[in-house]
Design an enzyme around this catalytic site. Structure first.
Site, PDB file in Angstrom:
ATOM      1  N   TRP A 100       2.455 -10.820  -1.429  1.00 17.71           N
ATOM      2  CA  TRP A 100       3.136 -10.154  -0.316  1.00 17.71           C
ATOM      3  C   TRP A 100       2.468 -10.722   0.928  1.00 17.71           C
ATOM      4  O   TRP A 100       1.364 -10.333   1.300  1.00 17.71           O
ATOM      5  CB  TRP A 100       2.933  -8.637  -0.384  1.00 17.71           C
ATOM      6  CG  TRP A 100       3.786  -7.865   0.566  1.00 17.71           C
ATOM      7  CD1 TRP A 100       5.123  -7.607   0.444  1.00 17.71           C
ATOM      8  CD2 TRP A 100       3.369  -7.203   1.779  1.00 17.71           C
ATOM      9  NE1 TRP A 100       5.550  -6.843   1.508  1.00 17.71           N
ATOM     10  CE2 TRP A 100       4.504  -6.597   2.349  1.00 17.71           C
ATOM     11  CE3 TRP A 100       2.155  -7.091   2.459  1.00 17.71           C
ATOM     12  CZ2 TRP A 100       4.458  -5.876   3.546  1.00 17.71           C
ATOM     13  CZ3 TRP A 100       2.103  -6.377   3.648  1.00 17.71           C
ATOM     14  CH2 TRP A 100       3.249  -5.778   4.168  1.00 17.71           C
TER      15      TRP A 100
ATOM     16  N   ARG B 237       4.500  -5.170  -6.379  1.00 18.44           N
ATOM     17  CA  ARG B 237       3.444  -5.219  -5.368  1.00 18.44           C
ATOM     18  C   ARG B 237       3.666  -6.339  -4.359  1.00 18.44           C
ATOM     19  O   ARG B 237       3.002  -6.375  -3.322  1.00 18.44           O
ATOM     20  CB  ARG B 237       2.088  -5.405  -6.034  1.00 18.44           C
ATOM     21  CG  ARG B 237       1.687  -4.271  -6.963  1.00 18.44           C
ATOM     22  CD  ARG B 237       0.482  -4.638  -7.773  1.00 18.44           C
ATOM     23  NE  ARG B 237      -0.691  -4.806  -6.939  1.00 18.44           N
ATOM     24  CZ  ARG B 237      -1.655  -3.882  -6.802  1.00 18.44           C
ATOM     25  NH1 ARG B 237      -1.536  -2.751  -7.445  1.00 18.44           N
ATOM     26  NH2 ARG B 237      -2.690  -4.083  -6.027  1.00 18.44           N
TER      27      ARG B 237
ATOM     28  N   GLU C  75      13.265  12.012   4.254  1.00 23.13           N
ATOM     29  CA  GLU C  75      13.137  11.246   3.000  1.00 23.13           C
ATOM     30  C   GLU C  75      14.465  10.583   2.619  1.00 23.13           C
ATOM     31  O   GLU C  75      14.509   9.422   2.217  1.00 23.13           O
ATOM     32  CB  GLU C  75      12.631  12.155   1.865  1.00 23.13           C
ATOM     33  CG  GLU C  75      12.449  11.486   0.526  1.00 23.13           C
ATOM     34  CD  GLU C  75      11.539  10.268   0.520  1.00 23.13           C
ATOM     35  OE1 GLU C  75      11.604   9.478  -0.434  1.00 23.13           O
ATOM     36  OE2 GLU C  75      10.810  10.054   1.523  1.00 23.13           O
TER      37      GLU C  75
ATOM     38  N   GLU D   2      15.286   1.905   3.090  1.00 25.96           N
ATOM     39  CA  GLU D   2      14.446   1.049   2.238  1.00 25.96           C
ATOM     40  C   GLU D   2      15.273   0.110   1.360  1.00 25.96           C
ATOM     41  O   GLU D   2      14.947  -1.064   1.206  1.00 25.96           O
ATOM     42  CB  GLU D   2      13.591   1.911   1.307  1.00 25.96           C
ATOM     43  CG  GLU D   2      12.345   2.513   1.914  1.00 25.96           C
ATOM     44  CD  GLU D   2      11.606   3.407   0.919  1.00 25.96           C
ATOM     45  OE1 GLU D   2      10.373   3.281   0.802  1.00 25.96           O
ATOM     46  OE2 GLU D   2      12.260   4.236   0.258  1.00 25.96           O
TER      47      GLU D   2
ATOM     48  N   LYS E 180      15.025   6.563   2.181  1.00 24.23           N
ATOM     49  CA  LYS E 180      15.551   5.945   0.949  1.00 24.23           C
ATOM     50  C   LYS E 180      16.700   4.989   1.290  1.00 24.23           C
ATOM     51  O   LYS E 180      16.772   3.872   0.816  1.00 24.23           O
ATOM     52  CB  LYS E 180      16.019   7.026  -0.042  1.00 24.23           C
ATOM     53  CG  LYS E 180      14.867   7.805  -0.670  1.00 24.23           C
ATOM     54  CD  LYS E 180      14.220   7.081  -1.791  1.00 24.23           C
ATOM     55  CE  LYS E 180      12.829   6.524  -1.637  1.00 24.23           C
ATOM     56  NZ  LYS E 180      11.804   6.970  -0.842  1.00 24.23           N
TER      57      LYS E 180
ATOM     58  N   ASN F  46      -6.354 -10.471  -2.808  1.00 25.03           N
ATOM     59  CA  ASN F  46      -5.540  -9.368  -2.304  1.00 25.03           C
ATOM     60  C   ASN F  46      -6.266  -8.841  -1.079  1.00 25.03           C
ATOM     61  O   ASN F  46      -7.455  -8.568  -1.144  1.00 25.03           O
ATOM     62  CB  ASN F  46      -5.524  -8.284  -3.391  1.00 25.03           C
ATOM     63  CG  ASN F  46      -4.413  -7.294  -3.188  1.00 25.03           C
ATOM     64  OD1 ASN F  46      -3.673  -7.397  -2.226  1.00 25.03           O
ATOM     65  ND2 ASN F  46      -4.339  -6.345  -4.086  1.00 25.03           N
ATOM     66  N   GLY F  47      -5.602  -8.760   0.076  1.00 24.04           N
ATOM     67  CA  GLY F  47      -6.292  -8.273   1.278  1.00 24.04           C
ATOM     68  C   GLY F  47      -6.216  -9.301   2.393  1.00 24.04           C
ATOM     69  O   GLY F  47      -5.447 -10.268   2.313  1.00 24.04           O
TER      70      GLY F  47
ATOM     71  N   CYS G 284      -0.713  -7.483  -3.043  1.00 25.82           N
ATOM     72  CA  CYS G 284      -0.325  -8.521  -3.991  1.00 25.82           C
ATOM     73  C   CYS G 284      -0.690  -8.062  -5.388  1.00 25.82           C
ATOM     74  O   CYS G 284      -1.385  -7.067  -5.574  1.00 25.82           O
ATOM     75  CB  CYS G 284      -1.078  -9.807  -3.670  1.00 25.82           C
ATOM     76  SG  CYS G 284      -0.894 -10.320  -1.964  1.00 25.82           S
TER      77      CYS G 284
ATOM     78  N   LYS H 138       5.072  -1.944  -2.950  1.00 25.61           N
ATOM     79  CA  LYS H 138       4.923  -0.599  -3.513  1.00 25.61           C
ATOM     80  C   LYS H 138       3.885   0.216  -2.757  1.00 25.61           C
ATOM     81  O   LYS H 138       4.046   1.412  -2.543  1.00 25.61           O
ATOM     82  CB  LYS H 138       4.553  -0.686  -4.991  1.00 25.61           C
ATOM     83  CG  LYS H 138       4.448   0.640  -5.686  1.00 25.61           C
ATOM     84  CD  LYS H 138       5.802   1.308  -5.763  1.00 25.61           C
ATOM     85  CE  LYS H 138       5.739   2.765  -6.172  1.00 25.61           C
ATOM     86  NZ  LYS H 138       6.893   3.520  -5.801  1.00 25.61           N
TER      87      LYS H 138
ATOM     88  N   HIS I   8      19.927  17.954  21.547  1.00 24.35           N
ATOM     89  CA  HIS I   8      19.079  17.489  22.663  1.00 24.35           C
ATOM     90  C   HIS I   8      19.036  15.965  22.740  1.00 24.35           C
ATOM     91  O   HIS I   8      18.118  15.391  23.310  1.00 24.35           O
ATOM     92  CB  HIS I   8      17.651  18.038  22.491  1.00 24.35           C
ATOM     93  CG  HIS I   8      17.594  19.526  22.447  1.00 24.35           C
ATOM     94  ND1 HIS I   8      17.993  20.329  23.483  1.00 24.35           N
ATOM     95  CD2 HIS I   8      17.209  20.367  21.447  1.00 24.35           C
ATOM     96  CE1 HIS I   8      17.844  21.601  23.141  1.00 24.35           C
ATOM     97  NE2 HIS I   8      17.378  21.655  21.919  1.00 24.35           N
TER      98      HIS I   8
HETATM   99  C1  BG6 Z   1       4.996   1.946   1.018  1.00 25.94           C
HETATM  100  C2  BG6 Z   1       5.984   2.138  -0.135  1.00 25.94           C
HETATM  101  O1  BG6 Z   1       4.488   0.650   1.011  1.00 25.94           O
HETATM  102  O2  BG6 Z   1       3.906   2.857   0.897  1.00 25.94           O
HETATM  103  C3  BG6 Z   1       6.498   3.558  -0.062  1.00 25.94           C
HETATM  104  O3  BG6 Z   1       7.045   1.196  -0.022  1.00 25.94           O
HETATM  105  C4  BG6 Z   1       5.326   4.543  -0.119  1.00 25.94           C
HETATM  106  O4  BG6 Z   1       7.381   3.804  -1.129  1.00 25.94           O
HETATM  107  C5  BG6 Z   1       4.253   4.238   0.917  1.00 25.94           C
HETATM  108  O5  BG6 Z   1       5.813   5.830   0.081  1.00 25.94           O
HETATM  109  C6  BG6 Z   1       2.973   5.022   0.632  1.00 25.94           C
HETATM  110  O6  BG6 Z   1       2.466   4.637  -0.627  1.00 25.94           O
HETATM  111  P1  BG6 Z   1       1.464   5.568  -1.455  1.00 25.94           P
HETATM  112  O7  BG6 Z   1       1.181   4.782  -2.689  1.00 25.94           O
HETATM  113  O8  BG6 Z   1       0.255   5.758  -0.600  1.00 25.94           O
HETATM  114  O9  BG6 Z   1       2.168   6.862  -1.745  1.00 25.94           O
END
Ligand code: BG6
Length: 613
Positions: free
Chosen positions: A74, A27, A486, A493, A490, A100-101, A2, A608, A509
């Site tokens: 969040w 966040r 990756e 996500e 993307k 937060n937590g 958060c 994030k 396979h």
């Molecule tokens: C996720 C993010 O929560 O955490 C990703 O949405 C990120 O984009 C992943 O790669 C790891 O985050 P960090 O800050 O440890 O690189």
């Protein structure tokens, strides 16, 4: 994860806090709230949904005061709603908390408090905190001591900020474990607190970072820090070099697009003053690595989550090939519970943009417990992963706001490339001349990245062809395998298309069973040591009627005859080629998501970096 912001001073806290929350919305963005004290009375405004809903509520029912706290959520416990949004008010309405937590023992505490008569008005774990603080205030403790007593009862990791109209001259902030940072901003006659730098960067660059087990008492004219038992502590105030403009979107529609296009500058900054081009040497002072220590390393375990883990997979190939040190890549949430074989000749290298991802931090602590040397590659200065490590390499890309990571993916690829060369030099590994040339190759990288970005319009037609797909398969071999992962991540996500990545050689396979006209295949096939082998996979897919989009190197005459669509990239030395091959995949995912009307910067259900398990 958060976002938390607090202010105490002589200005109106409301606009300062809501502007700060706006900068932290990456966040968490499922509900938000704000509380201020005016004339010894606490006013709270909260609502479900994006921050814009709270802003509308504040316009309708304004509140003002020189001290306040705010939160963007969040959700972990209690669905996103106005009643579960933070801040949470105590029974008497004179104490309020944001958090937060996760309070892991909240059920037991809730039962205990309910037996004492506490009435709970939300389904959150957080609400137990405000009732506990109230219990100790009612017993005669002052606010800092009441907060400390309450926090000592909580299990789990926390970032907590609270205030009370009984003592309207202070904010109390605390950090326990790894639930995201608590940053204190030092102003002139005013103070700030936030869970991340961008929220307060426009007001001050003088910041202090709370460690786990620390409690700050913040007044208008300064702050004190104690342990959870009340023992005073000295905490250093740092000068943060980031510029506030970097945390703005500028002329771009989305932070993600801005950050994709920032990669020429971010790669240049990542290289920064860490390459001595005339001597052909790499200089990483913050890693604090001696030749003696480098020669003692028997193996490296790279641990990370999400996009950072994919960078780690590229790092494995670079370090093993260049420095000949065995490397394992371990997903952090697995590593921490796997009773891993680690000793004092092992380096645990954590990669994390935020430096606050709970699983990654716990993996570092697991490595520490078993005697490993800890290194970290991080972007956020002052973050926990930076402070926990014995040596650090920073990404130097400035704030990354878009939830889908882009510039903080290409930066660690360069950091790992530089680390591999430095390690090889310090261990006097064979291939000195080759390494000098590899150092020189870094000089060309920003231009190669710029060249890739100039091709964004060409990616659009490929995006248009794929935008209605429900599934997509990404294939890559060798150093391109992580890029396939990756690229698929993307797309998942931000466009919500089900995308899967596979080592190309594995396709025959199993996943080849999925190949038909409805399953587009994105194949990474630049001119690198794995090119020929990858071509066979493209041919296998075409033979089953697959629709193939190939990432190909300029001048390739074979792939245009084989594949349906091509994403061209410039010729790039293969060890650096993941930096150029990922850019068209970042753009592809972005353009498809925009064409599908998705919320690119704040994709559903994501945050994030996740500071809870
Ligand atoms: C996720 C993010 O929560 O955490 C990703 O949405 C990120 O984009 C992943 O790669 C790891 O985050 P960090 O800050 O440890 O690189």
């Amino acid at each position: 994860m958060c976002g938390i912001v607090g202010y105490i001073g002589s200005r109106d806290a409301t606009p300062i806090i809501s502007a700060g929350l706006k900068r932290l919305e990456y966040r968490g963005y499922d509900s938000a709230g704000l509380a201020v004290i005016e004339n010894r009375h606490i006013e709270v405004r909260r609502d479900a949904g994006k921050l814009s809903r709270l802003e509308a509520l504040l316009a309708e029912q304004p509140i003002h005061g020189p001290i306040g706290i705010g939160h963007t959520r969040w959700a972990t416990h209690g669905e996103p709603s106005a009643r579960n949004a933070h801040p949470h008010l105590g029974a008497k309405g004179d104490v309020v908390v944001v958090h937060n937590g996760i309070v892991e023992n909240f059920a037991a505490l809730k039962e205990e408090l309910a037996a004492e008569g506490a009435v709970f008005r939300s389904d959150t774990d957080t609400e137990v905190i405000v009732h506990l603080v109230e219990r100790y205030l009612d017993a005669g403790a002052d606010l800092p001591s009441a907060a400390r007593q309450a926090i000592r009862l909580l299990k789990g990791a926390h970032g907590i900020v609270l205030l009370s109209s009984r003592e309207p001259d202070k904010i109390v902030a605390a950090r326990v474990g790894n639930a995201g940072g608590v940053v204190i901003g030092v102003g002139d006659g005013e103070m700030f607190v936030a869970s991340d730098i961008p929220a307060i960067l426009e007001h001050t660059r003088r910041m202090a970072f709370l460690e786990s087990g620390q409690v700050a008492i913040i007044r208008r004219d300064g702050f004190d820090v104690t342990t959870l038992d009340g023992k005073p502590l000295d905490v250093e105030v740092h000068n943060v070099a980031w510029d506030p403009v970097a945390a703005e979107k500028g002329e771009y529609t989305h932070f993600m697009l801005k950050e994709i296009h920032e990669q020429v500058r971010s790669i240049t900054d990542t290289i920064g003053d860490r390459v001595d081009f005339p001597a052909g040497r790499i200089v990483l002072p913050t890693l604090a690595l001696t030749a003696e220590a480098a020669q003692r390393i028997r193996r490296i375990i790279i641990t990370a989550c999400g996009t950072a883990a994919h960078a780690g997979m590229v790092g494995k190939i670079l370090i093993e090939r260049i420095a000949r040190v065995p490397v394992e890549v371990d997903i952090a949430s697995e590593f921490r519970y796997r009773d891993p074989l680690v000793d004092d000749e092992t380096v645990v290298l954590a990669i994390s943009q935020s430096g606050e991802t709970a699983d990654t931090l716990a993996a570092m602590e697991e490595g520490r417990r078993r005697g490993a040397t800890l290194w970290s590659i991080v972007n956020v200065l002052g973050s926990q992963a930076m402070r926990l490590a014995d040596g650090t390499i920073t990404m130097q890309v400035g704030p990354e706001i878009g939830v889908a990571s882009t510039k903080a993916f290409t930066a660690p690829l360069v950091d790992l490339y530089m680390l591999a060369i430095l390690l090889a030099d310090l261990r006097r590994a064979p291939g000195e001349t080759e390494r000098r040339r590899m150092v020189a190759d870094l000089r060309r990288l920003p231009d190669l990245v710029s060249n890739c970005l100039d091709r964004a319009p060409a990616v659009e037609s490929v995006a248009r062809a794929l935008k209605d797909a429900s599934h997509c398969l990404y294939l890559g071999r060798g150093i391109q395998m992580p890029i396939a992962y990756e690229g698929a991540l993307k797309l998942k996500e931000i466009s919500y298309i089900h995308a899967e990545a596979y080592p190309a050689g594995e396709m025959k396979h199993g996943p080849i069973a999925l190949v038909d006209k409805t399953m587009p295949i994105v194949a990474l096939a630049p001119k690198d040591p794995w090119y020929e082998k990858t071509i066979s996979q493209v041919e296998q897919a075409k033979a089953r009627g697959g629709v193939v989009v190939a990432v190909a190197t300029d001048g390739d005459e074979l792939l245009p005859r084989l594949a349906d669509l091509i994403l061209w990239v410039p010729e790039t030395p293969w060890r650096l080629s993941p930096v150029t091959t990922v850019i068209p995949l970042q753009l592809l995912a972005y353009q498809i998501a925009v064409m599908r009307g998705a919320d690119v910067d704040q994709p559903r259900n994501l945050a994030k970096s996740v500071t809870v398990e």
